[in-house]
Design a protein around this motif. Structure first.
Motif, PDB file in Angstrom:
ATOM      1  N   GLN A   1       0.831  -1.207   0.000  1.00 12.00           N
ATOM      2  CA  GLN A   1       0.000   0.000   0.000  1.00 12.00           C
ATOM      3  C   GLN A   1       0.864   1.254   0.000  1.00 12.00           C
ATOM      4  N   ASN A   2       1.854   1.279   0.864  1.00 15.21           N
ATOM      5  CA  ASN A   2       2.739   2.434   0.926  1.00 15.21           C
ATOM      6  C   ASN A   2       3.549   2.594  -0.353  1.00 15.21           C
ATOM      7  N   LEU A   3       3.966   1.468  -0.925  1.00 17.16           N
ATOM      8  CA  LEU A   3       4.743   1.535  -2.156  1.00 17.16           C
ATOM      9  C   LEU A   3       3.875   1.997  -3.328  1.00 17.16           C
ATOM     10  N   ALA A   4       2.648   1.469  -3.410  1.00 12.31           N
ATOM     11  CA  ALA A   4       1.735   1.894  -4.477  1.00 12.31           C
ATOM     12  C   ALA A   4       1.414   3.373  -4.345  1.00 12.31           C
ATOM     13  N   TRP A   5       1.205   3.824  -3.133  1.00 11.19           N
ATOM     14  CA  TRP A   5       0.966   5.233  -2.868  1.00 11.19           C
ATOM     15  C   TRP A   5       2.140   6.074  -3.369  1.00 11.19           C
ATOM     16  N   GLY A   6       3.340   5.605  -3.054  1.00 13.29           N
ATOM     17  CA  GLY A   6       4.531   6.344  -3.458  1.00 13.29           C
ATOM     18  C   GLY A   6       4.717   6.396  -4.968  1.00 13.29           C
ATOM     19  N   PHE A   7       4.578   5.261  -5.652  1.00 16.64           N
ATOM     20  CA  PHE A   7       4.795   5.245  -7.099  1.00 16.64           C
ATOM     21  C   PHE A   7       3.688   5.971  -7.857  1.00 16.64           C
TER      22      PHE A   7
END
Length: 407
Positions: free
Chosen positions: A59-65
């Motif tokens: 979730q955090n990675l998808a948010w970031g990308f």
């Protein structure tokens, strides 16, 4: 000369702050309580702690990308359109999160879909509108107000979410949160900008803005500091309730601790936003990272009691999102407000890579060692590194070749 703000005359500062703060309150308030779903979900589904942690990490990675693209679209077509799309995706992701019975489905819903939704409904998009509406001398203060709104959301939503889980069950609680995410849609209309035809004077292309930013040393250092910020706060936010439970402290202590983090973060983000108008922001950032490391060392070294938990929560809460106003204000100070949402999204991508590692390593190393100790000390070491690498940041506007002005 500062870049023109094509929408400044169509929106008032008060309107943007009010609607933007309410949007951030909802979007950040919902996500800050995800740690309370760890125990009931893995117990009912029969999953390991790493399974839930990996979904939150994604979730955090998808948010970031997704953040840079959401920011790019918001700068180009208007933030309100991206906020509406983010609110719809947020509601859908929470609904699917409630019914996902397989780890892959849970990762795709709670991880990918909710993460993309957060990229279009949180700070980077709101800060872009604020940067184009608020005067340069008040920008740090305005960013502090918006960040404090996210903290207020945590303070309010944490007890609400724990009450909903206890009374209605974790699935029904997610259904109600999905409905509350839809409130973002009408609020998005309050930050609707009127785009000026032809663009502002001194228009800079997206490609040139990216080359300029990524080739600038201070931008790289800000990204490194934000990586550390993400590692620390998301590890603590997701794993603190389970850490306390492992040490015999009940749900009431965990709830109180996260509420205190949210409460003191209101004061911390607002105070740092105000101080950013008076003092060099790189010194504020360096102090925040250093103080976080000191607070963590004291927390894990002293005997763990409800009192020590509450003191730690208050201290770390004051430092929680206080990096957000000065970091984004420095980006705007260096590069201007035209591409602020996009550049803020790239800085936040670094934050979310750190978040991914913090939340995933928390679960992975716990399952491997039966303890969170290694991750706590990683958070300490990274904080010291960020304290040192933030000091050389230059806050002055970047020098650009003179551009021809219209007669």
């Amino acid at each position: 000369m500062s870049a023109a703000r094509p929408s400044a005359s169509s929106l008032s500062v008060q309107q943007v702050l009010l609607c933007g703060a309410m949007i951030v309150t909802l979007s950040m308030g919902i996500r800050h309580g995800f740690g309370f779903w760890l125990q009931p979900i893995i117990t009912e589904r029969g999953w390991t702690r790493e399974t839930f942690s990996f979904a939150m990490a994604v979730q955090n990675l998808a948010w970031g990308f997704a953040g840079p693209f959401a920011g790019m679209l918001a700068d180009r077509f208007g933030a309100w359109k991206i906020l509406i799309a983010g609110g719809l995706l947020y509601a859908l992701g929470l609904l699917l999160m409630a019914v996902s019975s397989h780890p892959l489905a849970f990762t795709l819903s709670a991880g990918v879909l909710v993460g993309i939704a957060q990229s279009g409904s949180t700070y980077a998009v709101i800060y872009g509108v604020l940067g184009r509406t608020v005067s340069d001398e008040k920008r740090s203060w305005a960013f502090g107000v918006a960040a404090a709104a996210g903290s207020f959301g945590q303070f309010v939503m944490i007890p609400v979410e724990t009450w909903l889980i206890g009374r209605l069950g974790w699935q029904s609680a997610l259904y109600l949160l999905a409905g509350s995410a839809l409130l973002i849609l009408p609020l998005a209309l309050g930050v609707r900008e009127r785009r000026a035809k032809g663009g502002p004077a001194g228009h800079q292309s997206i490609g040139h803005a990216l080359r300029e930013a990524f080739g600038y040393r201070s931008f790289q250092l800000l990204m490194l500091g934000y990586f550390v910020c993400g590692f620390q706060v998301v590890f603590i936010g997701v794993h603190l309730p389970s850490y306390l439970r492992d040490h015999g402290l009940g749900l009431g202590v965990s709830t109180g601790a996260l509420m205190l983090i949210g409460l003191f973060n209101i004061f911390g983000t607002y105070a740092v936003g105000m101080l950013g108008q008076r003092f060099p922001k790189r010194y504020l950032l360096s102090a925040i990272y250093g103080l976080r490391s000191i607070a963590i060392v004291a927390f894990i070294s002293l005997p763990l009691t409800p009192a020590s938990v509450y003191v730690f929560a208050a201290v770390i809460g004051f430092l929680w999102l206080s990096t957000v106003p000065p970091t984004n204000a420095v980006v705007a100070q260096i590069f201007g407000a035209q591409h602020l949402s996009m550049l803020g999204g790239f800085v936040f991508l670094s934050h979310q890579i750190g978040s991914f590692l913090g939340v995933w390593l928390g679960g992975r190393l716990y399952d491997a060692t039966g303890s969170y100790d290694v991750v706590w000390w990683l958070a300490v070491g990274l904080g010291v590194m960020a304290m040192l690498t933030t000091l050389p940041v230059r806050e002055t506007a970047i020098a650009r070749p003179m551009q021809a002005q219209p007669a």
